[in-house]
Design an enzyme around this catalytic site. Structure first.
Site, PDB file in Angstrom:
ATOM      1  N   THR A   1      -6.145   9.478  -4.897  1.00 20.32           N
ATOM      2  CA  THR A   1      -6.004   8.815  -3.897  1.00 20.32           C
ATOM      3  C   THR A   1      -4.546   9.015  -3.816  1.00 20.32           C
ATOM      4  O   THR A   1      -3.786   7.246  -4.178  1.00 20.32           O
ATOM      5  CB  THR A   1      -5.933   7.701  -3.180  1.00 20.32           C
ATOM      6  OG1 THR A   1      -8.381   8.043  -2.987  1.00 20.32           O
ATOM      7  CG2 THR A   1      -6.128   7.242  -1.860  1.00 20.32           C
TER       8      THR A   1
ATOM      9  N   PHE B   1      -1.110   7.243  -1.533  1.00 19.88           N
ATOM     10  CA  PHE B   1      -0.760   6.295  -0.996  1.00 19.88           C
ATOM     11  C   PHE B   1       0.138   6.560  -0.336  1.00 19.88           C
ATOM     12  O   PHE B   1       1.264   6.559  -1.244  1.00 19.88           O
ATOM     13  CB  PHE B   1      -1.416   4.877  -1.846  1.00 19.88           C
ATOM     14  CG  PHE B   1      -2.123   3.891  -1.330  1.00 19.88           C
ATOM     15  CD1 PHE B   1      -3.135   3.259  -0.650  1.00 19.88           C
ATOM     16  CD2 PHE B   1      -2.984   4.990  -3.267  1.00 19.88           C
ATOM     17  CE1 PHE B   1      -4.185   3.459  -1.000  1.00 19.88           C
ATOM     18  CE2 PHE B   1      -4.152   4.508  -3.094  1.00 19.88           C
ATOM     19  CZ  PHE B   1      -4.687   3.787  -2.028  1.00 19.88           C
TER      20      PHE B   1
END
Ligand code: PEP
Ligand code: MN
Length: 651
Positions: free
Chosen positions: A536, A538
């Site tokens: 992921t 960010f």
């Protein structure tokens, strides 16, 4: 007359032109534009333009044909954008000013400010000196009212506008007022105009009860020639034979003024129609006609108002109207101005230590959405090498608000997952909040674990809790347990917390291993994600301008392009020309404009180019070319740089 100067004019020549004009009793005003620098010269006595044309450094002289000079389009080609403590009037946004007719008490104006701010007003109105038709009617609270207005505006981050009826009130007003309003009844009070103009502050100039557009612009000329550059024209209805409305709203004044003047134009539908249920339709009509904004009367309890209650909107009506404006504005190529959220002071660290933002000895506070043990918290630890304190909040918007309000310096927002794709909510959040920028980026590997209360076993489990993405990313593992019920939660850490609180061995959570000790859970199995290449990305956000990266190697931009062949190709070609990698291109629907898209692009320096300051220049130069492409050809329409930052390659 308008004097266009040669591009490379020498300072001495410019000075000589100035002296020549001033000697001829002309008032001189220099306007430096991107394309050319011009000098506006106005005065009582005319001089032969040819005398100016022959001066060295003069490219051409354009006489102004209108009786108003500084207010005219001939004098200034580009629209004036008035900036009132960050709130812009006259740009490409619709600016809504709202509040009661009069400030009646501290409580009343505080309540009004709260209600209008929450619904989307960006400036607060309220009369303290009221020009009433009857001498027996409520005349306003005067100085006390101005102070209450200021207090209420400050509490909600709204600049304030209030009417000045006499220059005697200047000493009582000057420390509190952001925008002076000249009321309809005073539009031709030239002595007042001169005194208010000389204050140099923004002025809303209402159209006189029976003033022609030319008389109105002449009144604006008084203000401009007395010292302010920031005049906002306000159409508020004129006197006609029609009695069904208080006045007749002359919306045709908007397109007419557009061609005659560069000044911003707003509309006051409240005083025009005089009855509240006619205000919303005329507000929408004003925006459709091209108004830069509205000034609307709203009262918490209109039936108890001391003045103009009948035309004041109930707060709920105002809220509904703002929602309708939000839908309408994009149809005429505008967005709605938003309130910048005021910083509420110093940051309280999660340890309870109160300190000033960016204090040298304390770790940075970074907000994230989720509970303790969330992946975003891991991202914070990675990005800041354990040096930051993390502040959990309940959703992504709260992360942004925590940053804007000053509860945290930074926020960590997930933007995309390598398997599940983009987190669209956050793309939309970045586009929506103009005061936020990206200051960094970090990618972490997402490894899921199955967590249970102590004593539970894989066989005791009947239901599994997690964020929908957590469940989806573990579908292979879960397919081995077809009898388990899948229950979605707001976050993976929320699932862990829920399972811990229930003390029920039939429940399990899919979350990060780091959540286990926090919630006193056991890890039954780790690494249960279907694809171990699960990452992921960010972004780290901060309030715009507060954190500057000195050697950026990445940039994020949002832009729209003209609807014509090759427009996107031309826009993206700029990155190639500047030797930049386009690493991501995402399109998002523009709110309120079905089937129109906003592009979100990430660019980076190619591998091997070290992220020196010089290389950062390459990004900056591509971005400024993009901006000028916006001005020159209109191929790129709106460009906003979401951030120029350094990416730490930590996985
Ligand atoms: C007002 O805005 O409160 C007001 C008195 O308006 P106008 O001058 O347009 O009548
Ligand atoms: Mn009023």
């Amino acid at each position: 007359m308008v004097i266009v100067l040669e591009k490379n004019i020498r300072d001495e020549d410019k000075q000589r032109i100035r002296v020549f004009l001033e000697k001829n009793s002309l008032r001189v005003n220099e306007i430096a534009g991107d394309e050319e620098t011009i000098i506006g010269a106005v005065g009582k006595v005319g001089i032969d333009p040819r005398e100016v044309e022959i001066l060295p450094g003069v490219q051409r002289v354009i006489p102004i044909s209108k009786p108003y000079k500084m207010a005219s389009r001939e004098f200034k080609r580009d629209n004036t954008v008035v900036n009132v403590r960050g709130v812009k009037i006259g740009g490409n946004r619709v600016t809504v000013i709202a509040g009661p007719c009069a400030v009646e008490s501290r409580e009343q104006i505080m309540e009004s400010a709260a209600r209008v701010a929450e619904s989307g007003a960006v400036m607060l109105r309220g009369g303290a000196y009221k020009p009433r038709t009857s001498p027996y009617a409520f005349q306003g609270l005067g100085e006390e009212g101005v102070k209450y207005l200021r207090e209420a505006g400050d509490a909600w981050g709204l600049p304030v506008v209030t009417e000045i009826v006499s220059s005697d009130a200047i000493p009582a007003m000057r420390d509190y007022v952001d925008v002076y309003q000249i009321g309809a009844r005073n539009m031709q009070n030239f002595e007042l105009l001169k005194k208010v103009g000389a204050l140099g502050k923004p002025v809303i100039l209402k159209r006189g009860l029976s003033a022609t557009i030319e008389e109105w612009l002449m009144a604006a000329e008084y203000l401009l020639s007395s010292g302010t550059e920031d005049v906002i024209l306000c159409e508020r209805g004129i006197r006609t034979y029609e009695k069904a409305t208080r006045n007749t709203l002359d919306l045709s004044a908007i397109p007419i003024l557009r061609s005659l003047t560069h000044l911003p134009i707003i509309v006051d539908p409240s005083h025009a129609v005089g009855v509240r249920d006619k205000v919303p339709p005329m507000s929408l009509a004003a925006i459709a006609a091209g108004a830069d904004g509205l000034i609307v009367e709203v009262h918490p309890t209109p039936n108890k108002a001391l003045s103009d209650g009948v035309q004041s909107l109930y707060p709920d009506q105002f809220e509904k109207m703002m929602r309708d404006i939000e839908v309408l504005a994009p149809v005429v190529g505008r967005a709605v101005s938003r309130r910048s959220i005021p910083r509420t002071g110093s940051i309280t660290g999660v340890t309870g230590v109160v300190r000033k933002a960016g204090g040298p000895d304390q770790p940075i506070v970074c907000a994230y959405s989720g509970g303790r043990g969330a992946y975003a918290e891991q991202a914070i630890r990675r990005y800041y090498d354990e040096e930051a304190e993390s502040l959990p909040v309940t959703n992504f918007r709260e992360v942004i608000h925590a940053v804007l309000e000053g509860k945290a310096e930074c926020g960590m927002l997930p933007i995309e997952n390598s398997l599940a794709g983009s987190v669209y909510e956050n793309y939309d959040n970045l586009a929506r909040y103009e005061d936020i920028e990206i200051v960094g980026e970090v990618t972490i590997r997402i490894e899921h674990s199955l967590l249970v209360v102590p004593g539970a076993t894989i066989d005791s489990i009947t239901s599994v809790y997690s964020h929908p993405q957590g469940l989806a990313q573990c579908d292979d593992f879960l397919s081995h347990y077809p009898a388990w019920k899948h229950i979605e939660t707001d976050s993976t850490s929320g699932a862990a917390e829920f399972v811990a609180a229930g003390k029920d061995p039939s429940r399990a959570a899919i979350a990060s291993e780091t959540a286990a000790p926090i919630y006193h859970l056991d890890v039954i199995k780790s690494g249960i994600e279907t694809n171990p290449r699960n990452y992921t990305r960010f972004v780290v956000i901060a309030r715009s301008g507060e954190i500057v990266s000195d050697a950026p190697n990445h940039a994020s931009i949002i832009f729209t392009v003209a609807n014509r062949p090759g427009a996107l190709h031309d826009a993206l070609g700029l990155f190639m020309k500047n030797g930049l990698n386009l690493t991501k291109l995402e399109s998002r629907p523009i709110q309120g404009e079905p089937w129109k898209y906003l592009f979100y692009a990430n660019v980076s320096l190619p591998e091997g180019v070290s992220s020196s300051v010089v290389s950062g220049e390459r990004i900056r130069s591509a971005l400024s070319q993009m901006k000028s492409m916006n001005q020159d050809s209109g191929i790129i329409q709106d460009v906003r740089i979401l951030g120029l930052y350094t990416v730490k390659e930590i996985i």
